[in-house]
Design an enzyme around this catalytic site. Structure first.
Site, PDB file in Angstrom:
ATOM      1  N   LEU A 154      34.634 -29.978   2.471  1.00 37.94           N
ATOM      2  CA  LEU A 154      33.551 -29.363   3.262  1.00 37.94           C
ATOM      3  C   LEU A 154      33.994 -28.091   3.967  1.00 37.94           C
ATOM      4  CD1 LEU A 154      32.138 -32.629   4.952  1.00 37.94           C
ATOM      5  CD2 LEU A 154      31.182 -31.431   2.983  1.00 37.94           C
TER       6      LEU A 154
ATOM      7  N   GLY B 289      18.013 -26.646  -1.550  1.00 37.79           N
ATOM      8  CA  GLY B 289      16.727 -27.328  -1.523  1.00 37.79           C
ATOM      9  C   GLY B 289      15.660 -26.462  -0.883  1.00 37.79           C
TER      10      GLY B 289
ATOM     11  N   LYS C  44      18.208 -42.248   7.671  1.00 36.98           N
ATOM     12  CA  LYS C  44      17.944 -41.254   8.725  1.00 36.98           C
ATOM     13  C   LYS C  44      18.194 -41.874  10.096  1.00 36.98           C
ATOM     14  CE  LYS C  44      16.655 -37.543   6.465  1.00 36.98           C
ATOM     15  NZ  LYS C  44      17.628 -36.447   6.343  1.00 36.98           N
TER      16      LYS C  44
ATOM     17  N   ASP D 242      29.189 -32.742  -4.163  1.00 39.13           N
ATOM     18  CA  ASP D 242      28.536 -33.826  -3.435  1.00 39.13           C
ATOM     19  C   ASP D 242      29.162 -33.952  -2.052  1.00 39.13           C
ATOM     20  OD1 ASP D 242      27.740 -36.415  -2.514  1.00 39.13           O
ATOM     21  OD2 ASP D 242      27.254 -36.928  -4.590  1.00 39.13           O
TER      22      ASP D 242
ATOM     23  N   ASP E   2      25.784 -27.912  -1.864  1.00 41.01           N
ATOM     24  CA  ASP E   2      24.672 -28.627  -2.511  1.00 41.01           C
ATOM     25  C   ASP E   2      25.167 -29.141  -3.854  1.00 41.01           C
ATOM     26  OD1 ASP E   2      22.050 -29.220  -3.826  1.00 41.01           O
ATOM     27  OD2 ASP E   2      21.250 -28.235  -2.043  1.00 41.01           O
ATOM     28  N   ASN E   3      24.750 -30.333  -4.229  1.00 40.45           N
ATOM     29  CA  ASN E   3      25.144 -30.839  -5.554  1.00 40.45           C
ATOM     30  C   ASN E   3      24.091 -30.534  -6.613  1.00 40.45           C
ATOM     31  OD1 ASN E   3      23.142 -32.650  -4.943  1.00 40.45           O
ATOM     32  ND2 ASN E   3      24.372 -34.495  -5.193  1.00 40.45           N
TER      33      ASN E   3
ATOM     34  N   TYR F  57      15.587 -44.409   2.645  1.00 37.24           N
ATOM     35  CA  TYR F  57      15.425 -43.114   3.318  1.00 37.24           C
ATOM     36  C   TYR F  57      15.302 -43.310   4.832  1.00 37.24           C
ATOM     37  CZ  TYR F  57      13.627 -38.422   4.303  1.00 37.24           C
ATOM     38  OH  TYR F  57      13.457 -37.151   4.795  1.00 37.24           O
TER      39      TYR F  57
ATOM     40  N   THR G 190       6.763 -31.077   5.804  1.00 38.24           N
ATOM     41  CA  THR G 190       6.846 -29.619   5.700  1.00 38.24           C
ATOM     42  C   THR G 190       6.523 -29.222   4.261  1.00 38.24           C
ATOM     43  OG1 THR G 190       8.458 -29.509   7.477  1.00 38.24           O
ATOM     44  CG2 THR G 190       8.440 -27.664   5.945  1.00 38.24           C
TER      45      THR G 190
HETATM   46  N1  LIG Z   1      10.278 -31.381   3.561  1.00 40.21           N
HETATM   47  C1  LIG Z   1       9.901 -32.302   4.425  1.00 40.21           C
HETATM   48  O1  LIG Z   1       8.695 -32.547   4.590  1.00 40.21           O
HETATM   49  C2  LIG Z   1      10.895 -33.041   5.284  1.00 40.21           C
HETATM   50  C3  LIG Z   1      10.396 -33.895   6.280  1.00 40.21           C
HETATM   51  C4  LIG Z   1      11.285 -34.601   7.070  1.00 40.21           C
HETATM   52  C5  LIG Z   1      12.648 -34.419   6.918  1.00 40.21           C
HETATM   53  N2  LIG Z   1      13.114 -33.588   5.942  1.00 40.21           N
HETATM   54  C6  LIG Z   1      14.574 -33.465   5.804  1.00 40.21           C
HETATM   55  O2  LIG Z   1      14.944 -32.101   5.717  1.00 40.21           O
HETATM   56  C7  LIG Z   1      16.038 -31.961   4.815  1.00 40.21           C
HETATM   57  C8  LIG Z   1      15.683 -30.986   3.718  1.00 40.21           C
HETATM   58  O3  LIG Z   1      14.555 -31.503   3.006  1.00 40.21           O
HETATM   59  P1  LIG Z   1      13.872 -30.732   1.809  1.00 40.21           P
HETATM   60  O4  LIG Z   1      12.439 -31.026   1.868  1.00 40.21           O
HETATM   61  O5  LIG Z   1      14.323 -29.328   1.796  1.00 40.21           O
HETATM   62  O6  LIG Z   1      14.494 -31.534   0.578  1.00 40.21           O
HETATM   63  P2  LIG Z   1      15.150 -31.005  -0.786  1.00 40.21           P
HETATM   64  O7  LIG Z   1      15.240 -32.185  -1.680  1.00 40.21           O
HETATM   65  O8  LIG Z   1      14.440 -29.810  -1.297  1.00 40.21           O
HETATM   66  O9  LIG Z   1      16.595 -30.557  -0.300  1.00 40.21           O
HETATM   67  C9  LIG Z   1      17.659 -31.451  -0.159  1.00 40.21           C
HETATM   68  C10 LIG Z   1      18.867 -30.840  -0.846  1.00 40.21           C
HETATM   69  O10 LIG Z   1      19.987 -31.744  -0.699  1.00 40.21           O
HETATM   70  C11 LIG Z   1      20.721 -31.718  -1.918  1.00 40.21           C
HETATM   71  N3  LIG Z   1      21.484 -32.973  -1.996  1.00 40.21           N
HETATM   72  C12 LIG Z   1      20.996 -34.230  -2.141  1.00 40.21           C
HETATM   73  N4  LIG Z   1      22.008 -35.108  -2.138  1.00 40.21           N
HETATM   74  C13 LIG Z   1      23.156 -34.392  -1.986  1.00 40.21           C
HETATM   75  C14 LIG Z   1      24.529 -34.743  -1.905  1.00 40.21           C
HETATM   76  N5  LIG Z   1      24.927 -36.016  -2.000  1.00 40.21           N
HETATM   77  N6  LIG Z   1      25.449 -33.751  -1.757  1.00 40.21           N
HETATM   78  C15 LIG Z   1      25.049 -32.455  -1.685  1.00 40.21           C
HETATM   79  N7  LIG Z   1      23.750 -32.066  -1.735  1.00 40.21           N
HETATM   80  C16 LIG Z   1      22.831 -33.033  -1.896  1.00 40.21           C
HETATM   81  C17 LIG Z   1      19.661 -31.580  -3.015  1.00 40.21           C
HETATM   82  O11 LIG Z   1      20.184 -31.073  -4.214  1.00 40.21           O
HETATM   83  C18 LIG Z   1      18.678 -30.624  -2.351  1.00 40.21           C
HETATM   84  O12 LIG Z   1      18.977 -29.276  -2.648  1.00 40.21           O
HETATM   85  C19 LIG Z   1      16.350 -33.360   4.301  1.00 40.21           C
HETATM   86  O13 LIG Z   1      17.396 -33.925   5.070  1.00 40.21           O
HETATM   87  C20 LIG Z   1      15.067 -34.109   4.527  1.00 40.21           C
HETATM   88  O14 LIG Z   1      15.306 -35.489   4.681  1.00 40.21           O
HETATM   89  C21 LIG Z   1      12.267 -32.896   5.125  1.00 40.21           C
END
Ligand SMILES: NC(=O)c1ccc[n+]([C@@H]2O[C@H](COP(=O)([O-])OP(=O)(O)OC[C@H]3O[C@@H](n4cnc5c(N)ncnc54)[C@H](O)[C@@H]3O)[C@@H](O)[C@H]2O)c1
Length: 342
Positions: free
Chosen positions: A91, A39, A177, A85, A60-61, A173, A203
């Site tokens: 893991l 991600g 969390k 997943d 990552d899935n 969500y 972010t």
């Molecule tokens: N970007 C932001 O603004 C923000 C803000 C607060 C918290 N977060 C947290 O930071 C983390 C990363 O966020 P991000 O913005 O990079 O999101 P993102 O969606 O780009 O990354 C999340 C990743 O998790 C993978 N994923 C989802 N479900 C899965 C599962 N069941 N098994 C394996 N992989 C799985 C997705 O394929 C993805 O690559 C997350 O936990 C998000 O909640 C992000």
């Protein structure tokens, strides 16, 4: 020309993330698991860890993550990709450090797939914590400012308990969390697992996926502006957010990982520069030189009015502070997206 610009932005972003890490030597030779590594944040984090000398296992899935984000790491003897997943995949064991980031954080996505969205931070994270317990790993949980819901106290300190609708459309969500945070602390208290909780505020940066139906506000605005299409602001646009460039977020996560005083503690991670969504739209139009108009569409349900972290705690524990201004961060993201969309 544009590809060079995008490559330069990626190099600068990685350099900024690494430069700001308090204890760079800490990561050399560590075995690290990153969930959600393909991600947006996870891929930058994995690259920074790899650059700092760690062996990185990436799970990552690929539901919203992209193989392209980690392509640069594939082939390295210190990088292993497991596509699966976290709710059911093997893991592995024996990690020194685990970053848990697998989640479905985009509102359009978790509202469309609420059940699926609740699993990574509940069942998935439980499995991650069991591995940490057996392996003696330190765990950094990527939690969210969404645990505060629509807060009455802004800037919001970690001591604020939150004002969340447990059955609203955002609850899959927010509440997963909150459950993940409670579970992390339960493993810490009952089994002594070393956990640190990072409550990340909005972010943005390169790799925050443009073009996806679940794209988040910064990329959605930039994409629209670059196409000359209207930017859609939900409601009157006076709701505020504190946007943090991804290198600052990654530096904070790494800094918290190497901080032993931070075990069993929770920290806000975010910029304290608060802007309204309407101001963000205007800034994006200006920086892209676009002729796009700004239009108002119906408000999102339960959308928080204000988001601004109190970052006193993380600064006093670790010295971390965001370094990239909104204008600089947006300019880099725009440059990257021009290439991505070309
Ligand atoms: N970007 C932001 O603004 C923000 C803000 C607060 C918290 N977060 C947290 O930071 C983390 C990363 O966020 P991000 O913005 O990079 O999101 P993102 O969606 O780009 O990354 C999340 C990743 O998790 C993978 N994923 C989802 N479900 C899965 C599962 N069941 N098994 C394996 N992989 C799985 C997705 O394929 C993805 O690559 C997350 O936990 C998000 O909640 C992000």
């Amino acid at each position: 020309m544009q590809l060079n610009g995008a490559k330069l932005v990626e190099d600068v972003t990685l350099k900024l993330a690494i430069e700001s890490v308090a204890d760079k030597g800490y990561f050399e030779g560590l075995d690290v698991l990153v969930t959600g590594c393909a991600g947006f944040i996870g891929s930058w984090l994995s690259e920074a860890l790899h650059s700092l000398g760690s062996r990185v296992t990436c799970i990552d899935n690929l539901s919203t993550g992209r193989y392209d984000n980690i392509r640069g790491l594939v082939g390295s003897s210190r990088f292993k990709l497991v596509v699966g997943d976290i709710v059911e995949v093997d893991l592995g064991e024996g990690y020194d450090l685990i970053f848990h980031g697998a989640a479905l954080p985009a509102p359009d996505y978790y509202m469309a797939k609420p059940v699926e969205a609740m699993l990574p931070d509940s069942i998935g994270f439980y499995r991650v914590l069991r591995v940490a317990e057996r392996s003696g790993s330190k765990v950094v949980l990527m939690s969210s400012s969404e645990v505060y819901g629509d807060p009455e106290v802004v800037p919001t300190p970690e001591s604020y308990w939150g004002r969340v609708n447990p059955v609203g459309p955002r609850s899959p969500y927010d509440e997963s969390k909150r459950f993940a945070e409670a579970l992390a602390m339960a493993f810490h208290r009952e089994y002594g697992v070393r956990v640190t909780i990072a409550r990340i505020f909005n972010t943005y940066g390169p790799r925050l996926e443009p073009g996806a139906p679940y794209a988040r506000v910064v990329t959605r605005f930039i994409e629209r502006a670059l196409r000359g299409e209207p930017l859609e602001v939900h409601g009157d646009g006076s709701q505020t957010r504190s946007f943090t460039y991804v290198s600052d977020t990654v530096a904070a996560l790494l800094t918290l990982a190497s901080c032993s005083r931070c075990d069993g503690e929770v920290f806000n991670v975010g910029s304290d520069q608060e802007v309204s969504v309407a101001e963000l739209a205007e800034l994006v139009v200006k920086l892209t030189g676009s002729r796009s108009s700004i239009v108002h569409v119906k408000p999102r349900p339960d959308d928080p009015r204000r988001r601004r972290p109190d970052i006193t705690k993380i600064t006093s524990y670790t010295g971390w502070r965001p370094r990239v201004s909104l204008t600089d961060g947006l300019s880099m993201t725009i440059e990257w997206m021009r290439w991505r969309m070309s």
